[in-house]
Scaffold this motif. Sequence first.
Motif, mmCIF file in Angstrom:
data_model
loop_
_atom_site.group_PDB
_atom_site.id
_atom_site.type_symbol
_atom_site.label_atom_id
_atom_site.label_comp_id
_atom_site.label_asym_id
_atom_site.label_seq_id
_atom_site.Cartn_x
_atom_site.Cartn_y
_atom_site.Cartn_z
ATOM 1 N N MET A 27 0.846 -1.181 0.000
ATOM 2 C CA MET A 27 0.000 0.000 0.000
ATOM 3 C C MET A 27 0.888 1.240 0.000
ATOM 4 O O MET A 27 1.967 1.239 0.558
ATOM 5 C CB MET A 27 -0.903 -0.051 1.225
ATOM 6 N N ILE A 28 0.414 2.298 -0.585
ATOM 7 C CA ILE A 28 1.145 3.556 -0.671
ATOM 8 C C ILE A 28 1.094 4.255 0.680
ATOM 9 O O ILE A 28 0.052 4.339 1.321
ATOM 10 C CB ILE A 28 0.523 4.462 -1.750
ATOM 11 N N ASP A 29 2.229 4.778 1.085
ATOM 12 C CA ASP A 29 2.335 5.488 2.358
ATOM 13 C C ASP A 29 1.541 6.795 2.272
ATOM 14 O O ASP A 29 1.798 7.628 1.396
ATOM 15 C CB ASP A 29 3.804 5.764 2.649
ATOM 16 N N VAL A 36 2.819 -2.611 -5.205
ATOM 17 C CA VAL A 36 3.192 -3.292 -3.965
ATOM 18 C C VAL A 36 4.224 -2.448 -3.241
ATOM 19 O O VAL A 36 4.945 -1.658 -3.843
ATOM 20 C CB VAL A 36 3.756 -4.704 -4.224
ATOM 21 N N SER A 37 4.305 -2.667 -1.948
ATOM 22 C CA SER A 37 5.279 -1.918 -1.161
ATOM 23 C C SER A 37 6.682 -2.478 -1.405
ATOM 24 O O SER A 37 6.852 -3.597 -1.894
ATOM 25 C CB SER A 37 4.951 -2.018 0.331
ATOM 26 N N ARG A 38 7.669 -1.710 -1.060
ATOM 27 C CA ARG A 38 9.053 -2.146 -1.225
ATOM 28 C C ARG A 38 9.327 -3.377 -0.360
ATOM 29 O O ARG A 38 10.031 -4.294 -0.782
ATOM 30 C CB ARG A 38 10.007 -0.992 -0.842
ATOM 31 N N GLU A 39 8.752 -3.387 0.845
ATOM 32 C CA GLU A 39 8.936 -4.532 1.740
ATOM 33 C C GLU A 39 8.388 -5.806 1.103
ATOM 34 O O GLU A 39 9.046 -6.846 1.114
ATOM 35 C CB GLU A 39 8.236 -4.283 3.076
ATOM 36 N N GLU A 40 7.189 -5.723 0.550
ATOM 37 C CA GLU A 40 6.584 -6.894 -0.080
ATOM 38 C C GLU A 40 7.400 -7.339 -1.296
ATOM 39 O O GLU A 40 7.603 -8.533 -1.518
ATOM 40 C CB GLU A 40 5.149 -6.589 -0.497
ATOM 41 N N LYS A 78 3.540 9.992 2.030
ATOM 42 C CA LYS A 78 4.102 10.290 0.710
ATOM 43 C C LYS A 78 3.055 10.975 -0.164
ATOM 44 O O LYS A 78 3.362 11.910 -0.899
ATOM 45 C CB LYS A 78 4.587 9.007 0.020
#
Length: 96
Positions: free
Chosen positions: A1-3, A47-51, A6
């Motif tokens: 998900m987008i922060d 997707v998030s960077r973590e994912e 940001k």
Amino acid sequence: MIDPKKIEQIARQVHESMPKGLRDFGDDVEKKIRQVLQSQLTRLDLVSREEFDVQTQVLLRTREKLALLEQRLSELESRQSQATAAPAIPPVDEQP
């Protein structure tokens, strides 16, 4: 998900880069920009960077396992072909 932070930062930057006349409309314009950004970014299926990093690690482990399985299969095939290629020793006839 987008922060969400940001999105707010981008909305603020867009709002600040607008001509002075439009900026005078105030917070309503910034809120609308934030809403539009949120809805458009949600539609992108990001997707998030973590994912992404987690999935990259899963892919690397899967590739390593696949390489090991391919090597093992190759060894088994080699053994099988050697076993079938070796001439069979005929049984010794036992005659008294």
